[in-house]
Design an enzyme around this catalytic site. Sequence first.
Site, PDB file in Angstrom:
ATOM      1  CB  SER A  48      -0.948  -0.038   1.202  1.00  0.00           C
ATOM      2  OG  SER A  48      -1.981   0.905   1.047  1.00  0.00           O
ATOM      3  CG  ASP A 188      -4.161  -1.648   0.028  1.00  0.00           C
ATOM      4  OD1 ASP A 188      -3.044  -2.145   0.246  1.00  0.00           O
ATOM      5  OD2 ASP A 188      -4.533  -0.577   0.534  1.00  0.00           O
TER       6      ASP A 188
END
Length: 329
Positions: A48, A188
């Site tokens: 991320s 993500d």
Amino acid sequence: MVHRDWVNVLAIDGGGIRGLIPAMVLEALETRLGQRLCDGFDVIAGASTGGILALGLGTACKQPGEPYTAAELQHVYLTDGRRIFPGGPRWRWRGIFSALYPARPLERVLRERFGDTRLSAALTALVIPSYDLHMAGSFFFKTGAGGALAPGETDAFIRDAARATSAAPTYFKPLLLHDGARERVLIDGGVVANNPAMAAYAEARRLFPQAARIVVVSCGTGSRKDSVSYPDARGWGLMSWADHVAPVLIEGDAAAVDYEMRALPQSACDFFRFEPALRADEIAMDDPSPANLQRLQATARRFIQEQSPALDAVCAALTGGGATSASAT
């Protein structure tokens, strides 16, 4: 193969705007080492927001042959944060019908920072996790020892790898990536390994099987110390969980990986974890307001000062002068 007895690994957690904290910790480490982090670490992993940092530190994306420094990458949060998260947490109502934030501002920032550089410009081994909704499984953007792109690995644009690993559910829509004949729908990396330390350790073992010792430096984005009572949580439905599921996943994954890393024999791994505790007003992942950025900076500065001996111990371990595990939380 590295020509020494140990391998150095860096892993950077996810956490949105809180990525400013590990960026500042890594600046302190960079200063102490006196070299680029891509030269000091044989493997760099990030999920991320940590993936954005890892790609910036580990590839020649600033200019030919040059990565960004940790200090330069702080501007992703200080300068670009309000573009990435326009409106901040006040936009919660948007998530009822679509992603909380439009993806285009994030994509513009990543294009400005990384241009058309591809993973083949890596300067060290990289591990960038994401999850492929289309193939229903994890997907890692990876490079091999020294940064060489291994056969069969995707030579994606760095901006696409960064966009994929930061496509947090409910915050941003997925990234559609055409990988040869395959179509990938990527979200993500935090849903796979928000704390990528174990994934990075495993990759280091695969790339450098003869290494006698592996030093892992793991940087978090701050641990939440808030709590939810049973009376508050027992009535949560779909909408209430939508606002809490991402933080729960992040904290749960980080704690699980931390436990797994500490369970490894010290003969196999020297593990250093750096993560400050956060106050309730610092935990938001999407608050780029000047006041919150100042709070995060102040927390990071205090933490760096408090952990100066631990950072010195890390430098000794990374350069072969010591072998000690530590936790700074």
